[in-house]
Design a protein around this motif. Structure first.
Motif, PDB file in Angstrom:
ATOM      1  N   GLY A  51       0.776  -1.127  -0.044  1.00 26.00           N
ATOM      2  CA  GLY A  51      -0.099   0.038   0.082  1.00 26.00           C
ATOM      3  C   GLY A  51       1.049   1.249  -0.010  1.00 26.00           C
ATOM      4  N   ILE A  52       2.003   1.147  -0.318  1.00 26.75           N
ATOM      5  CA  ILE A  52       3.100   2.310  -0.362  1.00 26.75           C
ATOM      6  C   ILE A  52       3.781   2.238  -1.797  1.00 26.75           C
ATOM      7  CG2 ILE A  52       4.844   3.695   0.880  1.00 26.75           C
ATOM      8  CD1 ILE A  52       4.145   2.152   3.279  1.00 26.75           C
ATOM      9  N   TYR A  53       3.511   3.579  -2.366  1.00 26.07           N
ATOM     10  CA  TYR A  53       4.317   3.301  -3.795  1.00 26.07           C
ATOM     11  C   TYR A  53       5.077   4.577  -4.120  1.00 26.07           C
ATOM     12  CZ  TYR A  53       1.309  -0.524  -5.088  1.00 26.07           C
ATOM     13  OH  TYR A  53       0.607  -1.826  -5.130  1.00 26.07           O
ATOM     14  N   SER A  54       6.078   4.177  -4.647  1.00 25.85           N
ATOM     15  CA  SER A  54       6.946   5.423  -5.332  1.00 25.85           C
ATOM     16  C   SER A  54       6.289   5.810  -6.770  1.00 25.85           C
ATOM     17  CB  SER A  54       8.278   4.913  -5.635  1.00 25.85           C
ATOM     18  OG  SER A  54       8.961   4.415  -4.462  1.00 25.85           O
ATOM     19  N   TYR A  55       6.384   7.097  -6.842  1.00 22.88           N
ATOM     20  CA  TYR A  55       5.900   7.550  -8.104  1.00 22.88           C
ATOM     21  C   TYR A  55       7.109   7.904  -9.021  1.00 22.88           C
ATOM     22  CZ  TYR A  55       1.867   8.155  -5.369  1.00 22.88           C
ATOM     23  OH  TYR A  55       0.665   7.677  -4.530  1.00 22.88           O
ATOM     24  N   LEU A  56       7.323   7.273 -10.244  1.00 26.15           N
ATOM     25  CA  LEU A  56       8.450   7.665 -11.271  1.00 26.15           C
ATOM     26  C   LEU A  56       8.105   8.656 -12.013  1.00 26.15           C
ATOM     27  CD1 LEU A  56       9.388   3.878 -11.808  1.00 26.15           C
ATOM     28  CD2 LEU A  56       9.649   5.153  -9.815  1.00 26.15           C
ATOM     29  N   PRO A  57       9.004   9.256 -12.704  1.00 24.46           N
ATOM     30  CA  PRO A  57       8.695  10.584 -13.330  1.00 24.46           C
ATOM     31  C   PRO A  57       7.446  10.482 -14.180  1.00 24.46           C
ATOM     32  CG  PRO A  57      11.123   9.880 -13.518  1.00 24.46           C
ATOM     33  CD  PRO A  57      10.530   8.644 -13.246  1.00 24.46           C
ATOM     34  N   LEU A  58       7.194   9.522 -14.914  1.00 26.59           N
ATOM     35  CA  LEU A  58       6.138   9.614 -15.888  1.00 26.59           C
ATOM     36  C   LEU A  58       4.694   9.711 -14.803  1.00 26.59           C
ATOM     37  CD1 LEU A  58       6.186   6.770 -18.509  1.00 26.59           C
ATOM     38  CD2 LEU A  58       6.406   9.399 -18.594  1.00 26.59           C
ATOM     39  N   ALA A  59       4.544   9.051 -13.559  1.00 31.35           N
ATOM     40  CA  ALA A  59       3.497   9.364 -12.806  1.00 31.35           C
ATOM     41  C   ALA A  59       3.378  10.690 -12.117  1.00 31.35           C
ATOM     42  CB  ALA A  59       3.570   8.324 -11.739  1.00 31.35           C
ATOM     43  N   GLN A  60       4.594  11.118 -11.886  1.00 32.10           N
ATOM     44  CA  GLN A  60       4.796  12.391 -11.390  1.00 32.10           C
ATOM     45  C   GLN A  60       4.271  13.572 -12.337  1.00 32.10           C
ATOM     46  OE1 GLN A  60       4.955  12.796  -8.205  1.00 32.10           O
ATOM     47  NE2 GLN A  60       5.195  15.068  -8.194  1.00 32.10           N
ATOM     48  N   ARG A  61       4.543  13.378 -13.598  1.00 36.44           N
ATOM     49  CA  ARG A  61       4.069  14.242 -14.559  1.00 36.44           C
ATOM     50  C   ARG A  61       2.673  14.207 -14.872  1.00 36.44           C
ATOM     51  NH1 ARG A  61       8.235  16.050 -18.339  1.00 36.44           N
ATOM     52  NH2 ARG A  61       6.422  16.814 -19.610  1.00 36.44           N
ATOM     53  N   VAL A  62       1.961  13.013 -14.697  1.00 30.60           N
ATOM     54  CA  VAL A  62       0.286  12.905 -14.510  1.00 30.60           C
ATOM     55  C   VAL A  62      -0.185  13.560 -13.467  1.00 30.60           C
ATOM     56  CG1 VAL A  62      -1.437  11.400 -14.579  1.00 30.60           C
ATOM     57  CG2 VAL A  62       0.533  10.895 -16.069  1.00 30.60           C
TER      58      VAL A  62
END
Ligand SMILES: [Zn+2]
Length: 568
Positions: free
Chosen positions: A38-49
């Motif tokens: 239940g804990i996720y890292s957001y990589l660059p594509l997700a952060q852009r979204v």
């Protein structure tokens, strides 16, 4: 941005535990990685979204006059004790102690902190209304995290709070949010339904949820072509009349050896499930209560809970035995005088019903509710697909749905418990009337993937796509091709289009697969052969429609795209 320099770790396959499309595709597309349950890292594509979603949210909130704050995630226990939620939140809240053994928690929501600021700073009706918001990290100790970003322990929310002098003011603040939320989801490219919702642990009078219909959702919504729509927890339907034939003068005891379920008794006594009373024992705040629904209906526990105003749970077999003197298969309301009896409306005015006799292996037939027992009546049943709509009588539809936003009329629950008052024009102190409004940013991202994908990957709505288009250079060894692609890349960037340039030394097939997987709305192919004729391919991701266009027409095409989608 050039693909060669970007971190986009795509995967052929997703881990076996990923089931729902948004989980699978966000992992495979290199958007997210799991750190712990239940804990996720957001990589660059997700952060852009997420940044694009946050931008839409900010523009709409600022546009309606809300003011942005940023409050601490780490909060002292005292605030939550004042509101009474230190206890009420139970194990869902992350709690910790500091070095001086003071109790702290990680915020799941910020009613307490915002109300404390209002209490300390707002004095007069002249300072109202206020609408305050933030975009911030929230924590929830979810017992069973699953489905990628759909059920998590850390997430990002836009939460806002309105402060008004009276209920009329709250109505206006609430309506402003309602309309801003519709604009936000429209702009993010989501199809959604607004449904009436239960207020649950938030307290308050009225609330609406914004729901995206998808099988990945964990909620169920009920809706009708006339516009009626509600969360299953709250949904209601028009009761139909049955069992209106008079029975015997008094209930008759019948032997039903070994017949426990509604179906068994129906078969044994040759009657329909709808001619029976289903009797369930619940424990509400430590006290047993009887709840009754028609044999072919299901009890809606949330409705029972809202009616009683406390949390309820089904009684355990030994508790049932102790209060009723019989097992769960032989229960009924007749002769019960020491317990509260709560009955669904569908049983009112019915006749000639059958229920358990509170004696194992015996039932009573010919039971007439108004004559044979005293109950409190309320709408307690779980709506089923096909039930008549409460507004128009047409058949209700039921769908699974994902909540992407929730708005509440809190009223004075927090201002009263925490002492947030303002002085009216006549000098009298009144508690501030509050509203609370939430949007889950990752929920919007995941919901968009759920409704915008195919077997090849994601197909983002234009407004929240990490890039608007990808230029795929199909032969990196062709220097004139590369040069032309770079020129187009600069041109599109200068027009305000987010472009990803696929300049990797990869086969065209690999580039196409990756582009389809990560879901960029438009792909522009620069291939040596076509380019020699002055042409490039323009491909729409969602429809797979391919147009061949003259390179010289790229600018016009791009401007058209911006016009269609509104300048980003
Ligand atoms: Zn209807």
């Amino acid at each position: 941005m050039r693909w060669n320099h970007m971190f986009i770790p795509t995967l052929r396959e997703a881990p076996a535990d990923a089931q729902v499309p948004s989980h699978v595709l966000l992992l495979r597309g290199g958007y997210i990685r799991q750190l712990a349950a239940g804990i996720y890292s957001y990589l660059p594509l997700a952060q852009r979204v997420l940044n694009k979603i946050a931008k839409v949210v900010r523009e709409e909130l600022d546009g309606m006059g809300a003011q942005e704050f940023y409050l601490p995630a780490l909060q002292p226990a005292e605030l939550w004790q004042e509101s009474g939620r230190w206890e009420a939140m139970g194990q869902n809240m992350f709690r910790l102690k500091d070095r001086a053994t003071r109790d702290l928690c990680l915020g799941m929501t910020h009613e307490e902190v915002f109300t404390a600021i209002a209490r300390d700073e707002l004095r007069s009706y002249r300072q109202l209304p206020q609408i305050w918001y933030q975009i911030q990290t929230k924590f929830r100790d979810e017992p069973r995290p699953k489905s990628g970003l759909l059920r998590v322990r850390q997430f990002t929310m836009k939460d806002s709070y309105s402060f008004d002098m009276d209920w009329e003011g709250l109505d206006i603040s609430y309506q402003k949010h309602y309309e801003a939320y519709c604009r936000i989801y429209d702009r993010c490219g989501l199809r959604y339904r607004v449904v009436e919702a239960d207020s649950g642990m938030m307290g308050g009078r009225q609330s609406h949820e914004f729901m995206v219909v998808t099988d990945a959702g964990e909620d169920q919504i009920v809706y009708c072509s006339c516009g009626y729509a509600a969360n299953m927890e709250k949904a209601t339907s028009r009761p139909e009349a049955t069992n209106e034939t008079k029975g015997p003068e008094r209930p008759e005891l019948v032997s039903t050896p070994g017949q426990k379920t509604i179906e068994e008794v129906a078969r044994f006594l040759q009657l329909k499930p709808s001619q029976q009373i289903k009797t369930l024992v619940y424990v509400a705040a430590g006290k047993p209560v009887l709840s009754l629904v028609r044999g072919d209906h299901q009890l809606n526990e949330m409705k029972l809970q809202s009616f009683l105003g406390v949390e309820v749970r089904p009684a355990r077999p030994e508790e049932i035995e102790e209060v009723m003197g019989a097992g769960a298969g032989s229960l009924g309301p007749v002769g019960v005088t020491k317990l509260r009896i709560l009955s669904d409306l569908a049983l009112r005015d019915q006749m000639n019903l059958t229920c358990g006799a509170n004696r194992d292996d015996f039932h009573l037939t010919g039971v007439e509710p108004s004559r044979d027992y005293v109950a409190e009546y309320a709408d307690l049943r779980l709506v089923q697909a096909g039930d008549p709509c409460v507004q128009c009588g047409n058949s209700l539809a039921v769908s699974k749905a994902l909540e992407v936003g929730h708005i509440f009329k809190l009223g004075t629950k927090y201002s009263e418990s925490m002492g947030a008052h303002v002085l009216k024009a006549d000098g009298k102190a009144v508690p501030i009337v509050m509203g609370s409004y939430g949007i889950g940013l990752e929920r919007i991202m995941a919901a968009a993937v759920e409704i915008c994908h195919d077997s090849d990957g994601i197909a983002w709505p234009f407004s929240i796509a990490p890039f608007h288009c990808v230029i795929s250079v199909l032969n990196m060894k062709d220097s004139s091709l590369v040069e032309a692609a770079l020129k187009s890349y600069s041109l599109l960037n200068s027009l305000g289009i987010d472009v990803l340039l696929d300049d990797r030394e990869e086969r065209p097939g690999v580039k196409f697969k990756d582009a389809d997987l990560i879901g960029i709305p438009y792909r522009i192919n620069f291939g040596s052969k076509k380019f020699a004729e002055g042409k490039i391919e323009w491909i729409h991701r969602a429809s797979k429609k391919t147009d061949e266009i003259e390179v010289s027409l790229l600018e016009a095409k791009a401007r058209e795209l911006l016009r269609e989608n509104g300048t980003p």
